[in-house]
Write a protein that holds these residues in place. Structure first.
Motif, short mmCIF file in Angstrom:
data_model
loop_
_atom_site.label_atom_id
_atom_site.label_comp_id
_atom_site.label_asym_id
_atom_site.label_seq_id
_atom_site.Cartn_x
_atom_site.Cartn_y
_atom_site.Cartn_z
N MET A 295 -28.81 -55.24 4.51
CA MET A 295 -28.73 -55.17 5.97
C MET A 295 -28.16 -53.83 6.42
SD MET A 295 -30.29 -57.80 6.93
CE MET A 295 -30.10 -57.47 8.66
N PHE A 296 -27.17 -53.31 5.69
CA PHE A 296 -26.67 -51.97 6.01
C PHE A 296 -27.81 -50.94 5.92
CE2 PHE A 296 -22.23 -53.39 5.07
CZ PHE A 296 -21.64 -52.95 6.25
N ALA A 297 -28.63 -51.07 4.90
CA ALA A 297 -29.75 -50.14 4.71
C ALA A 297 -30.76 -50.26 5.84
CB ALA A 297 -30.43 -50.38 3.37
N VAL A 298 -31.10 -51.49 6.23
CA VAL A 298 -32.05 -51.71 7.32
C VAL A 298 -31.54 -51.11 8.62
CG1 VAL A 298 -33.01 -53.55 8.79
CG2 VAL A 298 -33.15 -53.76 6.31
N GLY A 299 -30.22 -51.12 8.81
CA GLY A 299 -29.64 -50.57 10.03
C GLY A 299 -29.34 -49.08 9.98
N SER A 300 -29.59 -48.45 8.84
CA SER A 300 -29.23 -47.04 8.68
C SER A 300 -30.40 -46.10 8.96
CB SER A 300 -28.73 -46.80 7.26
OG SER A 300 -28.57 -45.42 7.02
N PRO A 301 -30.24 -45.19 9.92
CA PRO A 301 -31.28 -44.18 10.14
C PRO A 301 -31.43 -43.24 8.93
CG PRO A 301 -29.76 -44.28 12.01
CD PRO A 301 -29.19 -45.14 10.93
N LEU A 302 -30.36 -43.08 8.16
CA LEU A 302 -30.45 -42.23 6.97
C LEU A 302 -31.40 -42.83 5.93
CD1 LEU A 302 -26.69 -41.26 6.53
CD2 LEU A 302 -28.55 -39.83 7.40
N VAL A 303 -31.46 -44.15 5.88
CA VAL A 303 -32.33 -44.83 4.91
C VAL A 303 -33.69 -45.14 5.52
CG1 VAL A 303 -32.60 -46.91 3.48
CG2 VAL A 303 -30.35 -45.84 3.70
#
Length: 172
Positions: free
Chosen positions: A65-73
C-alpha cells in the motif's frame, strides 16, 4: 493539504484491520492455513513460529500500500490514499505485536495484568487457546475482547455439541 482526510483513513484502516484480522484468524488460520498456525497452539520453546509468517504477509500488505501511494514508485498513477492505508496497516501490526505477542503470549516482556481491559484481553485469548485443534473456538480477534464469561459459555456449548475438543473443562 488538510490532515483530516489522511487521519481519518489511518484510523478507519486500523479499525478495519481488527475485522480483517478476526476473519483471517477464524477462516484462514483455523481453516486452510492451519499448517502455518498450528505451532502457535502447541507448546514449544522456539523463538519463532511458522505462524509468524502471517506477520510477514501483513507487512507485505502494508509495504504494497505504501508503494501504491508513492509517486516515486508509481509515478503519475500513484493513489494517494494508499500511503495512509499502508500506515494504518502498519500501526495495527504494531498494536497486534505489542498486545498479542507481547502482553498475551509474553514473547517480549513479562507483565500479567490484574484488572481492566488488558486482563480481559489475556483471558479472552487464553480461552481461544482452550480448544485442541482447529475446530470450534472463540475470541478470534486480537484487540477487541468479548466478556470472558460469555466466551466460557460458548466453549461449553461447543464441547457439549461436539464441535470443539477442550484442553480442560471450562467452568461457568
Amino acid at each position: 493539504m488538510s490532515l483530516l482526510g489522511p487521519t481519518l483513513i489511518v484510523l478507519a484502516t486500523v479499525a478495519a484491520m481488527e475485522f480483517v484480522a478476526w476473519s483471517s484468524h477464524k477462516y484462514v488460520m483455523h481453516g486452510f492455513g492451519w499448517a502455518w498456525h498450528r505451532d502457535h497452539h502447541e507448546l514449544h520453546d522456539k523463538l519463532l513460529e511458522k505462524n509468524d509468517l502471517y506477520a510477514v504477509f501483513g507487512a507485505g500488505i502494508s509495504i504494497g500500500m505504501f508503494a501504491v501511494g508513492s509517486p516515486l514508485v508509481m509515478g503519475a498513477s500513484a493513489w494517494w490514499p494508499g500511503t495512509w492505508i499502508g500506515l494504518g496497516v502498519l500501526i495495527y501490526g504494531v498494536i497486534y505485536t505489542l498486545i498479542h505477542d507481547g502482553l498475551v503470549h509474553q514473547r517480549y516482556f513479562r507483565w500479567v495484568p490484574k484488572r481492566g481491559y488488558a486482563k480481559r484481553l489475556v483471558q479472552a485469548h487464553k480461552l481461544h487457546h482452550a480448544t485442541i485443534g482447529k475446530e470450534g473456538g472463540v475470541s478470534f480477534g486480537f484487540v477487541v475482547a468479548r466478556d470472558p464469561a460469555a466466551l466460557k459459555r460458548e466453549l461449553k456449548a461447543q464441547r457439549q455439541s461436539g464441535i470443539a475438543v477442550l484442553r480442560e473443562a471450562v467452568e461457568d
